[in-house]
Scaffold this motif. Structure first.
Motif, mmCIF file in Angstrom:
data_model
loop_
_atom_site.group_PDB
_atom_site.id
_atom_site.type_symbol
_atom_site.label_atom_id
_atom_site.label_comp_id
_atom_site.label_asym_id
_atom_site.label_seq_id
_atom_site.Cartn_x
_atom_site.Cartn_y
_atom_site.Cartn_z
ATOM 1 N N THR A 83 0.819 -1.212 0.000
ATOM 2 C CA THR A 83 0.000 0.000 0.000
ATOM 3 C C THR A 83 0.852 1.260 0.000
ATOM 4 N N ARG A 84 2.166 1.093 0.134
ATOM 5 C CA ARG A 84 3.062 2.256 0.137
ATOM 6 C C ARG A 84 4.149 2.068 -0.914
ATOM 7 N N SER A 85 5.274 2.724 -0.735
ATOM 8 C CA SER A 85 6.333 2.734 -1.740
ATOM 9 C C SER A 85 6.829 1.333 -2.080
ATOM 10 N N PHE A 86 6.961 1.061 -3.375
ATOM 11 C CA PHE A 86 7.502 -0.211 -3.834
ATOM 12 C C PHE A 86 9.015 -0.288 -3.630
ATOM 13 N N THR A 103 2.448 -12.825 -6.481
ATOM 14 C CA THR A 103 1.490 -11.819 -6.917
ATOM 15 C C THR A 103 1.686 -10.571 -6.075
ATOM 16 N N VAL A 104 1.996 -9.468 -6.716
ATOM 17 C CA VAL A 104 2.093 -8.185 -6.024
ATOM 18 C C VAL A 104 0.758 -7.469 -6.185
ATOM 19 N N VAL A 105 0.124 -7.180 -5.080
ATOM 20 C CA VAL A 105 -1.181 -6.531 -5.084
ATOM 21 C C VAL A 105 -1.008 -5.080 -4.662
ATOM 22 N N TYR A 106 -1.526 -4.180 -5.469
ATOM 23 C CA TYR A 106 -1.413 -2.750 -5.171
ATOM 24 C C TYR A 106 -2.812 -2.154 -5.100
ATOM 25 N N ASP A 138 -2.200 5.862 -12.056
ATOM 26 C CA ASP A 138 -1.733 6.231 -10.718
ATOM 27 C C ASP A 138 -0.709 5.229 -10.184
ATOM 28 N N ALA A 139 -0.650 4.052 -10.771
ATOM 29 C CA ALA A 139 0.272 3.020 -10.287
ATOM 30 C C ALA A 139 1.669 3.147 -10.874
ATOM 31 N N ILE A 140 1.842 3.960 -11.899
ATOM 32 C CA ILE A 140 3.078 3.899 -12.674
ATOM 33 C C ILE A 140 4.308 4.350 -11.890
ATOM 34 N N PHE A 141 4.157 5.277 -10.960
ATOM 35 C CA PHE A 141 5.324 5.738 -10.195
ATOM 36 C C PHE A 141 5.917 4.596 -9.369
ATOM 37 N N GLU A 142 5.058 3.702 -8.872
ATOM 38 C CA GLU A 142 5.549 2.560 -8.109
ATOM 39 C C GLU A 142 6.031 1.447 -9.034
ATOM 40 N N TYR A 144 7.463 1.795 -11.807
ATOM 41 C CA TYR A 144 8.776 2.198 -12.293
ATOM 42 C C TYR A 144 9.885 1.718 -11.353
ATOM 43 N N ARG A 145 9.585 1.668 -10.066
ATOM 44 C CA ARG A 145 10.583 1.242 -9.072
ATOM 45 C C ARG A 145 10.929 -0.239 -9.202
ATOM 46 N N ILE A 146 10.035 -1.039 -9.773
ATOM 47 C CA ILE A 146 10.302 -2.474 -9.899
ATOM 48 C C ILE A 146 10.262 -2.920 -11.363
ATOM 49 N N LYS A 147 10.498 -1.988 -12.274
ATOM 50 C CA LYS A 147 10.360 -2.345 -13.691
ATOM 51 C C LYS A 147 11.335 -3.438 -14.109
ATOM 52 N N SER A 148 12.447 -3.583 -13.408
ATOM 53 C CA SER A 148 13.443 -4.599 -13.769
ATOM 54 C C SER A 148 12.919 -6.017 -13.596
#
Length: 264
Positions: A83-86, A103-106, A138-142, A144-148
């Motif tokens: 629910t917070r920063s990835f 499964t990552v749930v946001y 709205d999810a894209i900022f998080e 991006y942190r795990i795009k790898s």
């Protein structure tokens, strides 16, 4: 963690179950009323409700996996609710993905009603509806942190849009104490939408159907109705995972099209 690599991946039923969601809300809110606390690791209400919604069996909650705790471990593998920063999820996720399907749930706010808490008196204002409604961008900022790891074969992404009543403290820096304020909690009231992502083609949900191939970031920004920074991040992530490809340049902007490989 012996045995996790032998789990068979069972596909979730992607249809929302509002009755199960309401039952999860009842369990969590009742526990809060009785004990003033929910969860074993200091989790907030939204996190707890989503956990009970996805897995009603408490014996499968908060399972130790290596040196980490997983929110849920069951026949589907590991489920992590963030629910917070990835950013804080990256080390845990790297380990989990080598052990099991993950499964990552946001959970994201769909419709939102704001209630303000006076930090001196404890008084709570009447709720007022926010004009803004959540959307997948709205999810894209998080993300991006795990795009790898978004293309990792063991990873699924599950976005949940939940209507919430958000409680905030009147402790901000502005004259009315609202700007820069801190959030107290979010109470779910309804599950609105769910989105699943397993392969590059699933991320085409980020691209409006009306947008024709050969588009630039500015074209995408306009079609999606988002700001330029968000548009740049979305296309950065989609290009990284192979959902779109660059076909050239228009001035100093890349030109994009949907990647053929992402269509299958």
């Amino acid at each position: 963690m012996q045995g996790f690599v032998t789990y068979n991946l069972v596909v979730y039923n992607s249809c929302m179950d509002k009755l199960r969601f309401n039952n999860a809300c009842d369990i969590v809110m009742r526990a809060e009323r009785e004990s003033k606390q929910i969860g074993t690791l200091g989790e907030k209400t939204l996190h707890a409700v989503v956990k009970y919604y996805l897995e009603p069996d408490e014996t499968k909650h908060e399972i130790r996996v290596g040196s980490f705790h997983a929110d849920i471990v069951n026949e589907r593998g590991i489920t992590e609710i963030q629910t917070r920063s990835f950013y804080a999820l990256r080390k845990k996720l790297a380990y989990f993905l080598e052990e099991s399907p993950v499964t990552v749930v946001y959970p994201l706010a769909g419709k939102k009603w704001l209630l303000w808490i006076n930090t001196k008196t404890g008084e709570i204002t009447k709720k007022r509806k926010s004009p803004r409604k959540g959307r997948i961008h709205d999810a894209i900022f998080e993300l991006y942190r795990i795009k790898s790891v978004l293309n990792h074969p063991n990873l699924k992404l599950h976005l949940m849009f939940i209507d919430v009543e958000e409680y905030r403290y009147l402790d901000g820096w502005s004259e009315n104490k609202k700007r820069g304020s801190s959030r107290c909690d979010r109470h779910p009231v309804n599950i609105a939408e769910e989105f699943w992502f397993e392969k590059p083609a699933d991320y085409l949900q980020f691209i409006p159907d009306k947008l024709k191939d050969g588009f630039t970031t500015k074209d995408y920004k306009k079609a999606a109705g988002i700001n330029l920074t968000t548009a740049q991040l979305v296309l950065n992530v989609l290009h990284h995972i192979g959902t779109v490809r660059r076909t050239g340049k228009q001035g100093n902007m890349h030109v994009y099209e949907r990647a053929l490989l992402a269509l299958f």
